[in-house]
Design a protein around this motif. Sequence first.
Motif, short mmCIF file in Angstrom:
data_model
loop_
_atom_site.label_atom_id
_atom_site.label_comp_id
_atom_site.label_asym_id
_atom_site.label_seq_id
_atom_site.Cartn_x
_atom_site.Cartn_y
_atom_site.Cartn_z
N MET A 18 0.84 -1.20 0.00
CA MET A 18 0.00 0.00 0.00
C MET A 18 0.87 1.25 0.00
O MET A 18 0.56 2.24 -0.65
CB MET A 18 -0.94 0.00 1.21
N LEU A 19 1.99 1.21 0.73
CA LEU A 19 2.90 2.36 0.76
C LEU A 19 3.48 2.59 -0.63
O LEU A 19 3.53 3.72 -1.12
CB LEU A 19 4.02 2.09 1.76
N PHE A 20 3.88 1.50 -1.29
CA PHE A 20 4.43 1.59 -2.64
C PHE A 20 3.41 2.17 -3.61
O PHE A 20 3.71 3.09 -4.37
CB PHE A 20 4.87 0.20 -3.09
N LEU A 21 2.19 1.64 -3.58
CA LEU A 21 1.14 2.15 -4.47
C LEU A 21 0.83 3.61 -4.18
O LEU A 21 0.57 4.41 -5.08
CB LEU A 21 -0.13 1.30 -4.32
N GLY A 22 0.86 3.97 -2.90
CA GLY A 22 0.59 5.36 -2.52
C GLY A 22 1.66 6.29 -3.07
O GLY A 22 1.36 7.37 -3.58
N VAL A 23 2.91 5.89 -2.97
CA VAL A 23 4.01 6.72 -3.49
C VAL A 23 3.89 6.86 -5.00
O VAL A 23 4.02 7.96 -5.54
CB VAL A 23 5.37 6.09 -3.13
N ILE A 24 3.62 5.76 -5.70
CA ILE A 24 3.49 5.82 -7.16
C ILE A 24 2.32 6.72 -7.55
O ILE A 24 2.42 7.54 -8.45
CB ILE A 24 3.29 4.40 -7.73
N GLY A 25 1.19 6.57 -6.85
CA GLY A 25 0.02 7.39 -7.15
C GLY A 25 0.30 8.86 -6.91
O GLY A 25 -0.12 9.72 -7.69
N THR A 26 1.02 9.16 -5.83
CA THR A 26 1.36 10.55 -5.52
C THR A 26 2.26 11.14 -6.59
O THR A 26 2.06 12.27 -7.03
CB THR A 26 2.04 10.64 -4.15
N GLY A 31 2.90 14.75 -11.08
CA GLY A 31 3.35 14.88 -12.45
C GLY A 31 2.24 15.44 -13.33
O GLY A 31 2.47 16.32 -14.16
N ALA A 32 1.02 14.97 -13.13
CA ALA A 32 -0.11 15.46 -13.91
C ALA A 32 -0.39 16.93 -13.59
O ALA A 32 -0.64 17.74 -14.49
CB ALA A 32 -1.36 14.62 -13.61
N CYS A 33 -0.35 17.29 -12.31
CA CYS A 33 -0.58 18.68 -11.92
C CYS A 33 0.50 19.59 -12.50
O CYS A 33 0.23 20.69 -12.94
CB CYS A 33 -0.61 18.80 -10.39
N TYR A 34 1.75 19.12 -12.49
CA TYR A 34 2.84 19.90 -13.04
C TYR A 34 2.61 20.18 -14.52
O TYR A 34 2.78 21.30 -14.99
CB TYR A 34 4.15 19.12 -12.83
N ASP A 35 2.20 19.13 -15.25
CA ASP A 35 1.93 19.31 -16.68
C ASP A 35 0.78 20.28 -16.91
O ASP A 35 0.81 21.10 -17.83
CB ASP A 35 1.57 17.96 -17.33
N LEU A 36 -0.26 20.20 -16.08
CA LEU A 36 -1.43 21.03 -16.30
C LEU A 36 -1.17 22.50 -15.97
O LEU A 36 -1.61 23.39 -16.69
CB LEU A 36 -2.60 20.53 -15.40
#
Length: 39
Positions: A18-26, A31-36
């Motif tokens: 869950m920690l790994f998935l959370g880090v990847i999701g974050t 990254g998406a916010c930076y692009d937008l």
Amino acid sequence: MNDETRGCLFALSQPPLMLFLGVIGTLLFFGACYDLFLL
């Protein structure tokens, strides 16, 4: 409940996964916010 479903739920209940998935999701989210907003 069959063994496959129970195995999947057991795997998702493990803290490291869950920690790994959370880090990847974050990272993907920022990254998406930076692009937008910044490009």
